[in-house]
Each structure stands twice: as structure tokens, then as C-alpha cells.
Design a protein around this motif. Structure first.
Motif, PDB file in Angstrom:
ATOM      1  N   ILE A  38       0.837  -1.202   0.000  1.00  0.00           N
ATOM      2  CA  ILE A  38       0.000   0.000   0.000  1.00  0.00           C
ATOM      3  C   ILE A  38       0.872   1.251   0.000  1.00  0.00           C
ATOM      4  O   ILE A  38       0.596   2.232  -0.706  1.00  0.00           O
ATOM      5  CB  ILE A  38      -0.946  -0.018   1.213  1.00  0.00           C
ATOM      6  N   VAL A  39       1.955   1.225   0.790  1.00  0.00           N
ATOM      7  CA  VAL A  39       2.858   2.372   0.817  1.00  0.00           C
ATOM      8  C   VAL A  39       3.486   2.598  -0.555  1.00  0.00           C
ATOM      9  O   VAL A  39       3.537   3.738  -1.061  1.00  0.00           O
ATOM     10  CB  VAL A  39       3.952   2.172   1.879  1.00  0.00           C
ATOM     11  N   MET A  40       3.964   1.532  -1.189  1.00  0.00           N
ATOM     12  CA  MET A  40       4.586   1.684  -2.506  1.00  0.00           C
ATOM     13  C   MET A  40       3.590   2.209  -3.535  1.00  0.00           C
ATOM     14  O   MET A  40       3.957   2.985  -4.423  1.00  0.00           O
ATOM     15  CB  MET A  40       5.177   0.346  -2.962  1.00  0.00           C
ATOM     16  N   ALA A  41       2.334   1.797  -3.405  1.00  0.00           N
ATOM     17  CA  ALA A  41       1.313   2.308  -4.321  1.00  0.00           C
ATOM     18  C   ALA A  41       1.146   3.812  -4.149  1.00  0.00           C
ATOM     19  O   ALA A  41       1.059   4.566  -5.124  1.00  0.00           O
ATOM     20  CB  ALA A  41      -0.011   1.589  -4.079  1.00  0.00           C
ATOM     21  N   CYS A  71      -6.314  -7.430   0.533  1.00  0.00           N
ATOM     22  CA  CYS A  71      -5.199  -7.272  -0.408  1.00  0.00           C
ATOM     23  C   CYS A  71      -5.706  -7.163  -1.842  1.00  0.00           C
ATOM     24  O   CYS A  71      -5.192  -6.368  -2.645  1.00  0.00           O
ATOM     25  CB  CYS A  71      -4.231  -8.444  -0.275  1.00  0.00           C
ATOM     26  N   ILE A  72      -6.720  -7.959  -2.172  1.00  0.00           N
ATOM     27  CA  ILE A  72      -7.279  -7.919  -3.522  1.00  0.00           C
ATOM     28  C   ILE A  72      -7.933  -6.567  -3.780  1.00  0.00           C
ATOM     29  O   ILE A  72      -7.807  -5.996  -4.881  1.00  0.00           O
ATOM     30  CB  ILE A  72      -8.286  -9.073  -3.712  1.00  0.00           C
ATOM     31  N   VAL A  73      -8.639  -6.027  -2.782  1.00  0.00           N
ATOM     32  CA  VAL A  73      -9.249  -4.704  -2.938  1.00  0.00           C
ATOM     33  C   VAL A  73      -8.171  -3.643  -3.158  1.00  0.00           C
ATOM     34  O   VAL A  73      -8.318  -2.763  -4.009  1.00  0.00           O
ATOM     35  CB  VAL A  73     -10.113  -4.365  -1.707  1.00  0.00           C
ATOM     36  N   ALA A  74      -7.073  -3.742  -2.394  1.00  0.00           N
ATOM     37  CA  ALA A  74      -5.976  -2.787  -2.583  1.00  0.00           C
ATOM     38  C   ALA A  74      -5.376  -2.919  -3.978  1.00  0.00           C
ATOM     39  O   ALA A  74      -5.041  -1.912  -4.631  1.00  0.00           O
ATOM     40  CB  ALA A  74      -4.905  -3.017  -1.526  1.00  0.00           C
ATOM     41  N   GLU A  75      -5.251  -4.156  -4.465  1.00  0.00           N
ATOM     42  CA  GLU A  75      -4.722  -4.364  -5.813  1.00  0.00           C
ATOM     43  C   GLU A  75      -5.667  -3.784  -6.870  1.00  0.00           C
ATOM     44  O   GLU A  75      -5.225  -3.195  -7.865  1.00  0.00           O
ATOM     45  CB  GLU A  75      -4.515  -5.855  -6.062  1.00  0.00           C
ATOM     46  N   ALA A  76      -6.977  -3.925  -6.622  1.00  0.00           N
ATOM     47  CA  ALA A  76      -7.961  -3.356  -7.549  1.00  0.00           C
ATOM     48  C   ALA A  76      -7.860  -1.839  -7.592  1.00  0.00           C
ATOM     49  O   ALA A  76      -8.005  -1.217  -8.655  1.00  0.00           O
ATOM     50  CB  ALA A  76      -9.372  -3.776  -7.134  1.00  0.00           C
ATOM     51  N   GLU A  77      -7.593  -1.231  -6.431  1.00  0.00           N
ATOM     52  CA  GLU A  77      -7.450   0.225  -6.408  1.00  0.00           C
ATOM     53  C   GLU A  77      -6.214   0.660  -7.195  1.00  0.00           C
ATOM     54  O   GLU A  77      -6.249   1.660  -7.915  1.00  0.00           O
ATOM     55  CB  GLU A  77      -7.361   0.720  -4.973  1.00  0.00           C
ATOM     56  N   ILE A  78      -5.138  -0.093  -7.071  1.00  0.00           N
ATOM     57  CA  ILE A  78      -3.933   0.219  -7.848  1.00  0.00           C
ATOM     58  C   ILE A  78      -4.226   0.091  -9.339  1.00  0.00           C
ATOM     59  O   ILE A  78      -3.809   0.935 -10.147  1.00  0.00           O
ATOM     60  CB  ILE A  78      -2.777  -0.714  -7.446  1.00  0.00           C
ATOM     61  N   ALA A  79      -4.950  -0.959  -9.719  1.00  0.00           N
ATOM     62  CA  ALA A  79      -5.303  -1.140 -11.127  1.00  0.00           C
ATOM     63  C   ALA A  79      -6.123   0.047 -11.636  1.00  0.00           C
ATOM     64  O   ALA A  79      -5.924   0.528 -12.756  1.00  0.00           O
ATOM     65  CB  ALA A  79      -6.083  -2.439 -11.304  1.00  0.00           C
ATOM     66  N   LEU A  80      -7.038   0.535 -10.798  1.00  0.00           N
ATOM     67  CA  LEU A  80      -7.871   1.668 -11.201  1.00  0.00           C
ATOM     68  C   LEU A  80      -7.039   2.925 -11.363  1.00  0.00           C
ATOM     69  O   LEU A  80      -7.156   3.654 -12.360  1.00  0.00           O
ATOM     70  CB  LEU A  80      -8.967   1.884 -10.156  1.00  0.00           C
TER      71      LEU A  80
END
Length: 406
Positions: A38-41, A71-80
Motif C-alpha cells: 500500500i505504501v509503494m502504491a 489485499c485484492i481490494v488494494a490491488e484493484a485500487e492500484i489497477a484503477l
């Protein structure tokens, strides 16, 4: 959860990214991997962030379903944020369902908000609003509440409901203030500026002036026949006629509307519509055919009359005629409107958002790049496109999605 993880999570929530990273930088247990991701994002290293979150989700496994879903939700936010619109939406749906089933209402609401934001990007504000209507914003902590209100504002802007958008921006600003995160407050402030910025041009009675979104909203609600060059439609207070797939007919309609209440000569119509410098009888015959087609298309909203020198437009119900045009006429304005959000887009993501083929988008990007209007970095699937600066391209009016039909 141990004290270091707790302290890192608190630092992250307060916007202290380096403080959070310092506490977990040397650890590789699942909670530490997730926090580092999350920090790296938030620091902008999306590739590293996605890798860390994937590792964390695998490490949590099915026994810790809630943590894995987060974690999947955080990954989805990065994708968005990175405009990876091809990211599998079903994964977010499953994570969302898992969080709701286990009573994690806050993260489930965040997942729902992410899904709504994606729907806005692909031009589906109706579906986004339906999704948001099932969400209780009181469950959200201030940072997530600010993000939710920005999504509400975005949906309202797409439908030209400027009053609702302004109220949502106000609530977002209050939530960001309560969160105490300077970057979030700046984001909300920048987003709200769209309400006061020029959004287009109105051409009427031989004059042209800049207008903001509120004025466009009033225009669409008035008794004016509007030839909308942002969506290539013609509308009055009763009917909306789309000419998006008929560029020649729309060019004729715009030329007639810009000249109203006077007529337009055949030579001018031939030059503007067919780029014919030396018109012959073939061009004139084609003009007659296209005018007949335009008469048929606009029969419910306007009449097209032949005059001695050309043709004129007469609204059936409206008292005036106006043209709504972008701030600057550009062949690929919709692509520039997406790129104007400041994010780096892939050609495939632009194709998804615009509802067209990747090859069509790629050709347009190459033409824009040749003119110095866009630039790219990376190669292959990692290639992304940005704009150095796009003054004069309002995002709201040029993005796909329905506008009021009267």
C-alpha cells in the motif's frame, strides 16, 4: 497483530508513508507485505506495489480470507489508479462479497466505491449511481468518505447535475479536512475546480463565448435547440437526436446552426462538409442527398428549408438555436480528455473506456504523438501514454456517458 504492524498501519492512515515503511521495510510476513504494498502504491511504484500485494494475498491464503480479500481490494485500487481497466473485475466482486460476509463493512464499502469509480471511467454513470445508492457512507472513515464523495460528484458531473456535484465536493472537502491528510485535501480542492472552469463554447446569434458546466446545464434545460458538438447530438427540450455515427450529417447540422437565423450558401456547406475546393455537379448532388438525410433525422426537432443560395435551419419547438462546442476543436478530443486526468493510460484501457477498438485508439495516439500532443513511455504491454499539458479540453463534456435529454 504486533505493535510494529499496528504502528505502521496508524502511520499509513495518517498519511505518514515513510514512517509506515520504516516500521515494516525489513519484514516479509503477510501483514508487512500488504502494508509495504500500500505504501509503494501511494509512492507511485505501482508494479512493486502489485507484486507485494499479490504475495501478501497468497501468504494469507484461504484461512485468512478477510485479510486476503483486503489485499485484492488494494490491488484493484492500484489497477484503477494506473488505468488498468482490463484488471479482472470478478476478483474485486469476490473480495467484496467475502468482506461483506465476514462483517467488514468498511472495506466492503470501499470495494463498492472502487467498482463505481470504474463504471464512471467506462461511461456508465447510471450503473455507478445504483451501486453507490446501496452504500452507507456513514460507515466510512474520513479518507474513504472523501473518496466516496468524489465518486458521487463524478457521477453527478457526468449527468450535468452541478448542484449535486457541488454538494458532494463540499462533503468531500469536509471529510478530507477531518482526515487531516494534506494530499487528500489538495486532491479534493483540485477536483472541485472543474465547476468554475470553462467547460466549452456556446456559439449563438453570431457570437461565441466560454461557459462553465452550470451554464451548460441551464442551456440543456432551456427552450433552445442545441447542436452539441461534444457528443454529436442535436437536442431541444423534448427530443434528442444522435448523429454520433453520421459525421457528415452532424457537420451540416453544425454549419446550419452556427449561421442561424440566416441561411448558409451551398458553396460554404460544400467546403465545410466535403472539403471541396472546386465543387462540381457531383458534389452538389451529394449535398442534396445528405441534406435530405439530415431532414429525415431532424424531422422531430427542426425543419431544413431550401433558399435561393443554400439552406436554412428552423427549430420546430425551440425559440433559439445554439451550438455547444469544445474549448478547442480537435479530431481526437475524447482521447485527450481522458489523458487530461493526469494518469498514464495504456491504449487498451483507452479502448475499453471509449468503447472502440485498440487499433483505432493506437492510430489516434500515433497521430497525436506526431503532433507533439501526447507522449509515451515503456514498451509492449507496459507502454503508457500521457500528455505534457492539455489546456482547453474539459474532461466532463467529452467523456462517454449519457447527458440530460431534456
Amino acid at each position: 497483530m504486533d505493535s510494529l504492524i499496528t504502528a505502521a498501519a496508524q502511520a499509513l492512515a495518517a498519511g505518514d508513508l515513510l514512517g509506515a515503511l520504516k516500521r515494516v521495510a525489513l519484514r516479509d510476513d503477510p501483514p508487512a507485505l500488504a502494508l509495504r504494498g500500500i505504501v509503494m502504491a501511494q509512492l507511485g511504484d505501482f508494479d512493486r506495489a502489485k507484486a507485494l500485494l499479490k504475495s501478501a494475498a497468497r501468504a494469507f491464503g484461504p484461512r485468512e480470507a478477510v485479510a486476503s480479500a483486503r489485499c485484492i481490494v488494494a490491488e484493484a485500487e492500484i489497477a484503477l489508479v494506473s488505468r488498468d481497466l482490463g484488471w479482472p473485475q470478478k476478483e474485486l466482486d469476490r473480495a467484496w462479497a467475502t468482506l461483506e460476509a465476514h462483517g467488514d463493512a468498511v472495506n466492503a464499502a470501499h470495494a463498492r466505491n472502487l467498482a463505481a469509480r470504474r463504471l464512471l471511467l467506462v461511461g456508465r454513470p447510471d450503473a455507478a449511481e445504483r451501486l453507490l445508492s446501496g452504500l452507507d457512507p456513514s460507515l466510512l472513515p474520513p479518507p474513504s468518505r472523501a473518496a466516496y464523495e468524489l465518486t458521487v460528484a463524478g457521477a453527478a458531473l457526468r449527468r450535468l447535475k452541478t448542484g449535486e456535484a457541488g454538494a458532494a465536493f463540499g462533503r468531500a472537502a469536509e471529510a478530507a479536512r477531518r482526515a487531516g491528510i494534506p494530499a487528500l485535501m489538495a486532491e479534493v480542492e483540485n477536483a472541485a475546480e472543474v465547476l468554475g472552469m470553462p467547460a466549452g463554447r456556446i456559439i449563438a446569434d453570431g457570437e461565441e463565448r466560454l461557459v462553465i458546466l452550470e451554464e451548460v446545464e441551464r442551456l440543456f434545460g432551456s427552450q433552445v435547440l442545441v447542436v452539441d458538438a461534444c457528443r454529436n447530438v442535436v437536442r431541444d427540450g423534448r427530443e434528442t437526436v444522435s448523429l454520433a455515427s453520421r459525421p457528415v450529417l452532424f457537420a451540416l447540422a453544425r454549419a446550419l446552426a452556427e449561421a442561424w437565423p440566416v441561411d448558409v450558401s451551398r458553396d460554404v456547406l460544400l467546403t465545410r462538409t466535403f472539403r471541396a475546393r472546386h465543387a462540381d455537379e457531383t458534389h452538389r448532388a451529394r449535398l442534396r442527398v445528405e441534406i435530405a438525410r439530415l431532414r429525415t433525422q431532424l424531422r422531430k426537432v427542426a425543419r431544413i428549408t431550401a433558399t435561393k443560395r443554400g439552406f436554412g435551419l428552423a427549430p420546430r419547438h425551440a425559440g433559439k438555436v445554439a451550438v455547444l462546442a469544445p474549448l478547442a476543436d480537435e479530431a481526437h478530443a475524447a482521447i485527450l480528455a481522458f489523458l487530461a486526468d493526469g494518469e498514464a493510460w495504456s491504449s487498451s484501457a483507452l479502448a475499453i473506456a471509449l468503447g472502440t477498438s485498440p487499433r483505432t485508439v493506437q492510430r489516434a495516439l500515433e497521430q497525436l504523438a506526431a503532433g507533439g500532443k501526447v507522449r509515451s513511455f515503456g514498451g509492449g504491454r507496459a507502454r503508457r501514454w500521457t500528455v505534457p499539458s492539455v489546456p482547453g479540453f474539459p474532461t466532463t463534456l467529452l467523456l462517454p456517458g449519457p447527458l440530460p435529454s431534456g
